[in-house]
Design a protein around this motif. Structure first.
Motif, PDB file in Angstrom:
ATOM      1  N   ALA A 636       0.830  -1.205   0.000  1.00  0.00           N
ATOM      2  CA  ALA A 636       0.000   0.000   0.000  1.00  0.00           C
ATOM      3  C   ALA A 636       0.864   1.255   0.000  1.00  0.00           C
ATOM      4  O   ALA A 636       0.599   2.224  -0.724  1.00  0.00           O
ATOM      5  CB  ALA A 636      -0.923  -0.014   1.222  1.00  0.00           C
ATOM      6  N   GLY A 637       1.925   1.225   0.816  1.00  0.00           N
ATOM      7  CA  GLY A 637       2.829   2.375   0.846  1.00  0.00           C
ATOM      8  C   GLY A 637       3.504   2.592  -0.488  1.00  0.00           C
ATOM      9  O   GLY A 637       3.700   3.730  -0.931  1.00  0.00           O
ATOM     10  N   GLY A 638       3.855   1.506  -1.152  1.00  0.00           N
ATOM     11  CA  GLY A 638       4.490   1.625  -2.455  1.00  0.00           C
ATOM     12  C   GLY A 638       3.578   2.266  -3.479  1.00  0.00           C
ATOM     13  O   GLY A 638       3.992   3.147  -4.249  1.00  0.00           O
ATOM     14  N   PHE A 639       2.298   1.834  -3.499  1.00  0.00           N
ATOM     15  CA  PHE A 639       1.350   2.439  -4.435  1.00  0.00           C
ATOM     16  C   PHE A 639       1.121   3.913  -4.121  1.00  0.00           C
ATOM     17  O   PHE A 639       0.971   4.748  -5.024  1.00  0.00           O
ATOM     18  CB  PHE A 639       0.023   1.669  -4.411  1.00  0.00           C
ATOM     19  CG  PHE A 639       0.041   0.428  -5.249  1.00  0.00           C
ATOM     20  CD1 PHE A 639       0.228   0.509  -6.631  1.00  0.00           C
ATOM     21  CD2 PHE A 639      -0.115  -0.834  -4.670  1.00  0.00           C
ATOM     22  CE1 PHE A 639       0.244  -0.645  -7.409  1.00  0.00           C
ATOM     23  CE2 PHE A 639      -0.083  -1.972  -5.450  1.00  0.00           C
ATOM     24  CZ  PHE A 639       0.096  -1.889  -6.822  1.00  0.00           C
ATOM     25  N   ALA A 640       1.098   4.259  -2.820  1.00  0.00           N
ATOM     26  CA  ALA A 640       0.924   5.666  -2.436  1.00  0.00           C
ATOM     27  C   ALA A 640       2.098   6.503  -2.929  1.00  0.00           C
ATOM     28  O   ALA A 640       1.932   7.609  -3.463  1.00  0.00           O
ATOM     29  CB  ALA A 640       0.780   5.776  -0.923  1.00  0.00           C
ATOM     30  N   LEU A 641       3.312   5.981  -2.768  1.00  0.00           N
ATOM     31  CA  LEU A 641       4.492   6.695  -3.262  1.00  0.00           C
ATOM     32  C   LEU A 641       4.452   6.832  -4.778  1.00  0.00           C
ATOM     33  O   LEU A 641       4.827   7.869  -5.335  1.00  0.00           O
ATOM     34  CB  LEU A 641       5.765   5.964  -2.829  1.00  0.00           C
ATOM     35  CG  LEU A 641       6.243   6.222  -1.401  1.00  0.00           C
ATOM     36  CD1 LEU A 641       7.416   5.315  -1.077  1.00  0.00           C
ATOM     37  CD2 LEU A 641       6.657   7.679  -1.235  1.00  0.00           C
ATOM     38  N   LEU A 642       4.033   5.761  -5.448  1.00  0.00           N
ATOM     39  CA  LEU A 642       3.959   5.793  -6.908  1.00  0.00           C
ATOM     40  C   LEU A 642       2.979   6.869  -7.374  1.00  0.00           C
ATOM     41  O   LEU A 642       3.262   7.659  -8.276  1.00  0.00           O
ATOM     42  CB  LEU A 642       3.533   4.415  -7.431  1.00  0.00           C
ATOM     43  CG  LEU A 642       3.430   4.283  -8.951  1.00  0.00           C
ATOM     44  CD1 LEU A 642       4.799   4.513  -9.585  1.00  0.00           C
ATOM     45  CD2 LEU A 642       2.901   2.911  -9.329  1.00  0.00           C
ATOM     46  N   TRP A 643       1.782   6.915  -6.722  1.00  0.00           N
ATOM     47  CA  TRP A 643       0.783   7.930  -7.094  1.00  0.00           C
ATOM     48  C   TRP A 643       1.316   9.324  -6.853  1.00  0.00           C
ATOM     49  O   TRP A 643       1.161  10.218  -7.682  1.00  0.00           O
ATOM     50  CB  TRP A 643      -0.480   7.682  -6.270  1.00  0.00           C
ATOM     51  CG  TRP A 643      -1.519   8.768  -6.448  1.00  0.00           C
ATOM     52  CD1 TRP A 643      -2.390   8.922  -7.479  1.00  0.00           C
ATOM     53  CD2 TRP A 643      -1.744   9.863  -5.563  1.00  0.00           C
ATOM     54  NE1 TRP A 643      -3.148  10.051  -7.298  1.00  0.00           N
ATOM     55  CE2 TRP A 643      -2.781  10.647  -6.129  1.00  0.00           C
ATOM     56  CE3 TRP A 643      -1.186  10.254  -4.346  1.00  0.00           C
ATOM     57  CZ2 TRP A 643      -3.249  11.800  -5.502  1.00  0.00           C
ATOM     58  CZ3 TRP A 643      -1.653  11.384  -3.724  1.00  0.00           C
ATOM     59  CH2 TRP A 643      -2.687  12.158  -4.309  1.00  0.00           C
ATOM     60  N   ARG A 644       2.019   9.517  -5.698  1.00  0.00           N
ATOM     61  CA  ARG A 644       2.555  10.843  -5.377  1.00  0.00           C
ATOM     62  C   ARG A 644       3.630  11.264  -6.364  1.00  0.00           C
ATOM     63  O   ARG A 644       3.694  12.409  -6.804  1.00  0.00           O
ATOM     64  CB  ARG A 644       3.121  10.829  -3.955  1.00  0.00           C
ATOM     65  CG  ARG A 644       3.678  12.170  -3.498  1.00  0.00           C
ATOM     66  CD  ARG A 644       4.191  12.079  -2.076  1.00  0.00           C
ATOM     67  NE  ARG A 644       4.765  13.341  -1.644  1.00  0.00           N
ATOM     68  CZ  ARG A 644       5.324  13.534  -0.458  1.00  0.00           C
ATOM     69  NH1 ARG A 644       5.366  12.542   0.407  1.00  0.00           N
ATOM     70  NH2 ARG A 644       5.833  14.706  -0.135  1.00  0.00           N
ATOM     71  N   THR A 645       4.499  10.307  -6.727  1.00  0.00           N
ATOM     72  CA  THR A 645       5.564  10.620  -7.687  1.00  0.00           C
ATOM     73  C   THR A 645       4.986  11.017  -9.030  1.00  0.00           C
ATOM     74  O   THR A 645       5.416  12.007  -9.651  1.00  0.00           O
ATOM     75  CB  THR A 645       6.488   9.400  -7.857  1.00  0.00           C
ATOM     76  OG1 THR A 645       7.038   9.058  -6.580  1.00  0.00           O
ATOM     77  CG2 THR A 645       7.618   9.715  -8.824  1.00  0.00           C
ATOM     78  N   ARG A 646       4.000  10.239  -9.509  1.00  0.00           N
ATOM     79  CA  ARG A 646       3.398  10.558 -10.807  1.00  0.00           C
ATOM     80  C   ARG A 646       2.684  11.913 -10.761  1.00  0.00           C
ATOM     81  O   ARG A 646       2.725  12.694 -11.707  1.00  0.00           O
ATOM     82  CB  ARG A 646       2.400   9.456 -11.200  1.00  0.00           C
ATOM     83  CG  ARG A 646       3.065   8.120 -11.475  1.00  0.00           C
ATOM     84  CD  ARG A 646       3.981   8.209 -12.704  1.00  0.00           C
ATOM     85  NE  ARG A 646       4.675   6.956 -12.923  1.00  0.00           N
ATOM     86  CZ  ARG A 646       5.876   6.702 -12.467  1.00  0.00           C
ATOM     87  NH1 ARG A 646       6.510   7.617 -11.768  1.00  0.00           N
ATOM     88  NH2 ARG A 646       6.453   5.538 -12.716  1.00  0.00           N
ATOM     89  N   ARG A 647       2.051  12.188  -9.633  1.00  0.00           N
ATOM     90  CA  ARG A 647       1.350  13.463  -9.510  1.00  0.00           C
ATOM     91  C   ARG A 647       2.325  14.627  -9.529  1.00  0.00           C
ATOM     92  O   ARG A 647       2.095  15.644 -10.196  1.00  0.00           O
ATOM     93  CB  ARG A 647       0.556  13.463  -8.204  1.00  0.00           C
ATOM     94  CG  ARG A 647      -0.247  14.746  -7.980  1.00  0.00           C
ATOM     95  CD  ARG A 647      -0.999  14.690  -6.664  1.00  0.00           C
ATOM     96  NE  ARG A 647      -1.723  15.905  -6.414  1.00  0.00           N
ATOM     97  CZ  ARG A 647      -2.387  16.166  -5.293  1.00  0.00           C
ATOM     98  NH1 ARG A 647      -2.411  15.257  -4.323  1.00  0.00           N
ATOM     99  NH2 ARG A 647      -3.017  17.315  -5.132  1.00  0.00           N
ATOM    100  N   ASN A 648       3.476  14.477  -8.796  1.00  0.00           N
ATOM    101  CA  ASN A 648       4.478  15.552  -8.768  1.00  0.00           C
ATOM    102  C   ASN A 648       5.101  15.769 -10.140  1.00  0.00           C
ATOM    103  O   ASN A 648       5.355  16.897 -10.568  1.00  0.00           O
ATOM    104  CB  ASN A 648       5.571  15.222  -7.749  1.00  0.00           C
ATOM    105  CG  ASN A 648       5.063  15.311  -6.318  1.00  0.00           C
ATOM    106  OD1 ASN A 648       4.036  15.944  -6.060  1.00  0.00           O
ATOM    107  ND2 ASN A 648       5.790  14.686  -5.387  1.00  0.00           N
ATOM    108  N   SER A 649       5.361  14.651 -10.852  1.00  0.00           N
ATOM    109  CA  SER A 649       5.986  14.781 -12.171  1.00  0.00           C
ATOM    110  C   SER A 649       5.030  15.417 -13.169  1.00  0.00           C
ATOM    111  O   SER A 649       5.433  16.120 -14.099  1.00  0.00           O
ATOM    112  CB  SER A 649       6.445  13.411 -12.669  1.00  0.00           C
ATOM    113  OG  SER A 649       5.334  12.542 -12.794  1.00  0.00           O
ATOM    114  N   ALA A 650       3.712  15.154 -12.995  1.00  0.00           N
ATOM    115  CA  ALA A 650       2.729  15.759 -13.896  1.00  0.00           C
ATOM    116  C   ALA A 650       2.635  17.262 -13.641  1.00  0.00           C
ATOM    117  O   ALA A 650       2.388  18.044 -14.552  1.00  0.00           O
ATOM    118  CB  ALA A 650       1.368  15.104 -13.697  1.00  0.00           C
TER     119      ALA A 650
END
Length: 650
Positions: A636-650
Motif C-alpha cells: 500500500a505504501g508503495g502504491f501511495a508513493l507511486l501515485w505521489r511521484t506521478r502526480r508531482n511529475s505531472a
C-alpha cells in the motif's frame, strides 16, 4: 513483502534521482565544502627562538591568545559563508580587519614582555596580517597571497594547491580524497643509520595502554599552559592521568598513570583519529570539537607501543625530569614542512612511510602512525620558547649537533583497525578518517604531531639508560613480542587480520609483584582479542574430527560512540568505563561450517506428524501472519508513493 518492499525502494530511488532528498543533501554538502573558508596567519611562536625565562609565562599566554583569535575568526567565517559569497568585501570588513587589529595588540604585548626582560625583537608587527582562503572546485583557491612568504607544503605545493576534489569531511573543512594514497603503490623508503662502534643498541619499552578509558581534552599543557582549549583539537592521552592545561609539575609528579610500571608517570599525547561517518561525539558543540571543524567518531587505537632506543654513534644520557618534547608541527600545512614529522603507513608495509598522505591499507592491514622524537638535548633546558630549540634530531649518521648530547629516543607507534575509505564516493560507503587539527589546517596528514613530558622516576630513568647502553632489551613492554605484521597479499588472496599478543591492545598488563593500579577498566573475558600465551602450540583436533573454524576478529574499527563531559566550555571530555564491542570466540563445539545450522542434542519431532493443536496455539498461529500484514502495508505504501511521484511529475 518482497513485492511491496521493492515498490517502495524503486519509488524512493526514483524520487532521489529526480532531485529528491539524497541529491539535494549532496548538493548542500558540496556547497558547504566548496565554500568552507580558512584563515592563514604567520606562526609567531616559530619566530621566537629566544625568550628570556622572566617573560616566558606571559609570552606563552599571548601566543595561546593568538590561536584563540584565529579560531574565533574561523568560526565567524564558517557562520557567514553564505553572506560572504554574496558580498566578498564583507569578510575583510567584518572579520579579517578586526582580526588583524586583535593580533597587532597581542603582538605589542609580546614585544613589551620581551622588552621588560631585555630582549625586544624587531619586526613583530608585520606578523599581524592574515589572509583568507576558500575551497574551490578542483582545488583550494586563494583570495590573497599567502602570508609569511608563501612557504610550500610537505608535497612541494603551497597550501592553496593539491587538495583535489571530493568530500570535505563531516566538519566541512577536510579531509579531501587527494589526502589519501594506496600504500601498495609506495616504494620502500625507510633506511636506518648504520650502527658504529661505541653506539648504544639496547631498547627500553613502556606499556601504557591505548586510552581505552577515554581521557581526552583540547588543552595543550606544553604550548599553552593555563589556557583551556589551547590546542583547538582533541588529544588522546596515555600514561599520566592528570593531563590538562592547568596541571603543574607537582600535579604531574603526583598523578596516577596508565603505565604498567608505575615509575613511568610520563605524559604521552597526540591528536585523536576520527571517522568522518556522520556520527557525533559529545564534543560536537564544544570548543576543540565540532565548533572548530573536528567532527566524527573518535577511534580508539588497537595498539600503542612506546619504545626508547639508543644512538648509533654514542652512549645515551638520562633525560632530565620534566623534559618537554614536541615532534611534528600541528600547523605544517600553513607553516611549511620545516618542522613536520608525520609518518603514516600500514602493518606489513612499514618499510614505506607517507609524510603528507593518509594510507589506504589493503584488507587485513591496519593503519599505523609512527612518531620518532628528537633524541639530542642541549644539556641545560627542559623547554624552550618555541618548544623546539632545546632538543634536536640526530644527523643522518646518528651524531648530535655540537653542544648537544644523545638521550633515549622515544619511538611511538599507534595502530588503528580502520578500513580504507571509499574515495570514489567521497567516503559515503566507507568513511574517511583523519586526525583532529587546528581549523585552518584542514585535517591534513602532514599536521600530525606527538607530545611527551618525561615524568619517569629517577631510578627507572637510570635503569633505562643502563639497559640501552648495555645493548639489552628491557622494560614493562619488553616481554611483549613485536606485533606480527600481515604480509602484502598476493593476487587473489586477502590478508588475514592478526590477533595482537597479550598486552598490546586494550588489555593492560599488571605487575606481578603488586596489584596494578590503573584508571583503565579490566578487559572483559569475552574480548575479541583473547590473551593467548605466545609459546602455546595450537591443539590438534582428535583423529577423524572435522576441522573447526576460528572466529575471525571483527573488521570494524574500535570506536566509542559517546563521551561524557568533565568540565564545561573548554574541552576536557572523559569517557565512562566503556569498552569497545567485543566478539566472544565460540568454543570448538559451538563452531559449525558456514551455511549449516547448529547441531542440537535432541532432534525435534517432525511437526508434520503432530496435530495442529500441538504445533501452536492462537498466539503462535497469529505470529506467522505478520509477514503478510507487513507485506500488505508495504504494498500500500508503495502504491501511495507511486501515485505521489506521478502526480508531482505531472
Amino acid at each position: 513483502m518482497l513485492g511491496g518492499g521493492g515498490l517502495v525502494a524503486v519509488n524512493v530511488y526514483a524520487s532521489a534521482t529526480e532531485g529528491g532528498w539524497d541529491q539535494r543533501s549532496a548538493q548542500n554538502q558540496n556547497a558547504q565544502v566548496l565554500s568552507a573558508p580558512t584563515v592563514y596567519c604567520p606562526d609567531v611562536g616559530s619566530r621566537l627562538t629566544d625568550v628570556p625565562d622572566g617573560a616566558r609565562t606571559e609570552v606563552d599566554g599571548e601566543l595561546a591568545r593568538l590561536d584563540q583569535q584565529i579560531a574565533g575568526a574561523y568560526r565567524q567565517l564558517s557562520e557567514s559563508a553564505e553572506a560572504i559569497r554574496q558580498n566578498a568585501g564583507l569578510a575583510d570588513q567584518a572579520i579579517m580587519n578586526p582580526l588583524k587589529e586583535q593580533r597587532a595588540e597581542t603582538l605589542r604585548r609580546i614585544g613589551d614582555a620581551l622588552g621588560r626582560a631585555g630582549g625586544r625583537p624587531q619586526g613583530l608587527d608585520v606578523l599581524a596580517a592574515c589572509t583568507l582562503r576558500s575551497t574551490g572546485q578542483g582545488g583550494e583557491q586563494s583570495t590573497a597571497p599567502q602570508a609569511g612568504g608563501g612557504q610550500a607544503g610537505a608535497d612541494g605545493a603551497t597550501p592553496s594547491q593539491g587538495a583535489g576534489a571530493g568530500a570535505g569531511g563531516q566538519g566541512g573543512n577536510g579531509p579531501v580524497t587527494a589526502d589519501y594514497a594506496d600504500i601498495t603503490t609506495v616504494q620502500p623508503n625507510v633506511t636506518a643509520p648504520p650502527e658504529r662502534s661505541g653506539g648504544s643498541t639496547g631498547t627500553f619499552s613502556s606499556s601504557c595502554g591505548v586510552n581505552a578509558n577515554g581521557l581526552f581534552n583540547s588543552d595543550n599543557v606544553i604550548v599553552a599552559p593555563g589556557v583551556s582549549n589551547g590546542a583547538h583539537h582533541f588529544h588522546d592521552y596515555i600514561g599520566n592521568q592528570s593531563n590538562n592545561a592547568f596541571a603543574g609539575d607537582q600535579d604531574l609528579a603526583n598523578a596516577d598513570t596508565s603505565c604498567a610500571d608505575k615509575g613511568d608517570r610520563s605524559t604521552y599525547y597526540w591528536p585523536v583519529l576520527r571517522l568522518q561517518n556522520g556520527k557525533q561525539e559529545r564534543d560536537a558543540d564544544k570548543p576543540g570539537g565540532g565548533t572548530e571543524g573536528n567532527a566524527g567518531q573518535i577511534v580508539t587505537a588497537k595498539q600503542v607501543t612506546l619504545t626508547f632506543e639508543g644512538n648509533p654513534t654514542s652512549k645515551v644520557t638520562g633525560m632530565p625530569r620534566l623534559l618537554r618534547i614536541i615532534t611534528g608541527d600541528a600547523k605544517a600545512f600553513v607553516n611549511g614542512p620545516a618542522n613536520a614529522n608525520a609518518s603514516w603507513s600500514c602493518t606489513g608495509f612499514e618499510d614505506r612511510q607517507l609524510r603528507d598522505k593518509y594510507p589506504l591499507c589493503p584488507a587485513g592491514s591496519d593503519v599505523v602512525r609512527t612518531f620518532r622524537f628528537q633524541s639530542c638535548w642541549d644539556g641545560r633546558n627542559i623547554d624552550s620558547a618555541n618548544h623546539r630549540t632545546h632538543v634536536a634530531f640526530e644527523a643522518a649518521d646518528g651524531s648530535c649537533p655540537t653542544g648537544f648530547q644523545a638521550i633515549p629516543q622515544l619511538v611511538q607507534r599507534i595502530v588503528y583497525a580502520v578500513d580504507a575509505p571509499s574515495l570514489d564516493d567521497g567516503g559515503r560507503t566507507v568513511p574517511l578518517f583523519a586526525v583532529d587539527s587546528f581549523p585552518e589546517q584542514l585535517h591534513k596528514p602532514v599536521t600530525d604531531h606527538g607530545d611527551f613530558i618525561d615524568v619517569f622516576d629517577d631510578s627507572l630513568m637510570r635503569t633505562m639508560v643502563d639497559c640501552i647502553n648495555s645493548g639489552r632489551t628491557c622494560g614493562a613492554g619488553a616481554a611483549e613480542p613485536p606485533p606480527a605484521q600481515s604480509a602484502e597479499p598476493t593476487a587473489g588472496q586477502t590478508a588475514t587480520p592478526v590477533t595482537p599478543p597479550p598486552g598490546t591492545a586494550s588489555a593492560e598488563p599488571s605487575e606481578p609483584s603488586e596489584p596494578a593500579v590503573s584508571s583503565e577498566p579490566a578487559e572483559p573475558s569475552g574480548s575479541s582479542e583473547p590473551s593467548v600465551p605466545v609459546s602455546a602450540e595450537p591443539s590438534e583436533p582428535p583423529a577423524g574430527a572435522p576441522a573447526t573454524e576460528t572466529a575471525a576478529p571483527s573488521g570494524l574499527p574500535r570506536v566509542y560512540a559517546s563521551a561524557s563531559p568533565r568540565k564545561p566550555g573548554g574541552g576536557d571530555i572523559s569517557r565512562p568505563t566503556q569498552r569497545p564491542e567485543t566478539t566472544t570466540t565460540p568454543s570448538a563445539a559451538a563452531v559449525v561450517p558456514a551455511g549449516q545450522e547448529s547441531p542440537s542434542t535432541a532432534a525435534p519431532a517432525d511437526p508434520r506428524t503432530q496435530p495442529q493443536a500441538v504445533q501452536g496455539g492462537l498466539a503462535a498461529t497469529g505470529a506467522t501472519l505478520w509477514p503478510a500484514v507487513f507485506g500488505t502495508l508495504l504494498l500500500a505504501g508503495g502504491f501511495a508513493l507511486l501515485w505521489r511521484t506521478r502526480r508531482n511529475s505531472a
